[in-house]
Scaffold this motif. Sequence first.
Motif, PDB file in Angstrom:
ATOM      1  N   CYS A 154      12.567 -16.935  75.979  1.00 32.56           N
ATOM      2  CA  CYS A 154      12.785 -18.307  76.149  1.00 32.56           C
ATOM      3  C   CYS A 154      11.965 -19.098  76.999  1.00 32.56           C
ATOM      4  O   CYS A 154      12.163 -20.391  77.103  1.00 32.56           O
ATOM      5  N   ARG A 155      11.766 -18.431  77.931  1.00 36.18           N
ATOM      6  CA  ARG A 155      10.843 -18.882  79.047  1.00 36.18           C
ATOM      7  C   ARG A 155       9.905 -18.107  79.648  1.00 36.18           C
ATOM      8  O   ARG A 155      10.069 -16.941  80.148  1.00 36.18           O
ATOM      9  N   ARG A 204      11.792 -22.239  75.323  1.00 41.76           N
ATOM     10  CA  ARG A 204      12.227 -23.137  75.666  1.00 41.76           C
ATOM     11  C   ARG A 204      11.182 -24.222  76.918  1.00 41.76           C
ATOM     12  O   ARG A 204      11.251 -25.292  77.081  1.00 41.76           O
ATOM     13  N   TRP A 205      10.763 -23.107  77.776  1.00 40.60           N
ATOM     14  CA  TRP A 205      10.104 -23.514  78.842  1.00 40.60           C
ATOM     15  C   TRP A 205       8.790 -22.872  79.036  1.00 40.60           C
ATOM     16  O   TRP A 205       8.752 -21.465  79.029  1.00 40.60           O
ATOM     17  N   LYS A 238      12.027 -25.190  69.759  1.00 40.42           N
ATOM     18  CA  LYS A 238      13.073 -25.454  70.727  1.00 40.42           C
ATOM     19  C   LYS A 238      12.560 -25.689  71.973  1.00 40.42           C
ATOM     20  O   LYS A 238      13.286 -25.764  72.987  1.00 40.42           O
ATOM     21  N   HIS A 273      11.489 -27.438  75.176  1.00 43.97           N
ATOM     22  CA  HIS A 273      11.712 -28.710  75.894  1.00 43.97           C
ATOM     23  C   HIS A 273      10.682 -28.995  77.199  1.00 43.97           C
ATOM     24  O   HIS A 273      10.660 -30.347  77.306  1.00 43.97           O
TER      25      HIS A 273
END
Length: 321
Positions: free
Chosen positions: A18-19, A43-44, A65, A67
């Motif tokens: 997710c990152r 996410r990142w 998702k 951001h």
Amino acid sequence: KGGCIGRSDFVGDFDKVCRIGMGRLNNLYGEIPSELGELTEMRWFDIQDDWLIGTIPDTLGQWTKLHTMLLGGNELNGGFPSTFENNEMLGTIFIDRNRFNGTFSDVFATLKNLVWLDAENNTFVGTLSDDISKLRGLRQLNLNSNRLTGNLPDSWDETNLIEDFEVENNDFRGPLPASLGKAKWLKDFRASGNQLTGEIPTEYYALANLEELYLDDNFLVGELPQTQEPFYSGLQEFSIHGNTDIRGNFPVQYFEGTYRIKVLSLYNTDLRGAISANICDRRDSSLAWSQLEVLAVDCDKITCNCCTCYIDGQLQAGTGI
């Protein structure tokens, strides 16, 4: 199971990554792999000040998702993928200092939770959708040094949280957006180096939180307000040089009440009057909250003993701070 892979987990469950945070200055070179779009938990995404080339793959639009996207300072080109349209999570986008040369995408105006967009120092073309001013949570919008044209958005209101709106060195035309005067949290508005016309809207006079106003090198006209207005009290940097049809008296008395003033750039206008000793003393930082850094006027129109002097648009040697 869904969700992100834990930091201590065996990194083999790639669909849960997710990152990607590479930071800055890693000498990374090459294109962004389109296969990264399969990492749907992302996410990142952060790879800045490296040597990424090519375009942002459309497949990254699958990151519903996501951001935060930080891709500033690379060599990316093209445009911003339309596949991000209506992404409900994307709040921060840094794509500044690249080679983006496509049409500035209307997709940005569909990102309802967008807070910060930095796309300066590219060569984006096209217009800026009026719908961007309907993103009430947008706080920072930086589009300096592109090739955008058309009118500036004019649907701002009291619910906007915009603090920093920068569109310097583009080709925007028409009047300054009067509704921006309703954006009560605005601190920094920069629209220098465009083709803007008309007067400074009277609605701006109520912007009590405004600290930096740069409108130089446009085709603005009219006079500055000759009464005490809220925006005079907070201004720290005020630059309107190069607007030859801004005329009338410069109301120096309303700048004497603040000790924050750092920039007054008034040359190559038709303003008249005098700069007082009170303002000149701001060169001494011990006499002010912030030291006066720029004080430039037409010395054949405004009397001043401490200013950087211009006459007929030409800098006069041996003058200034």
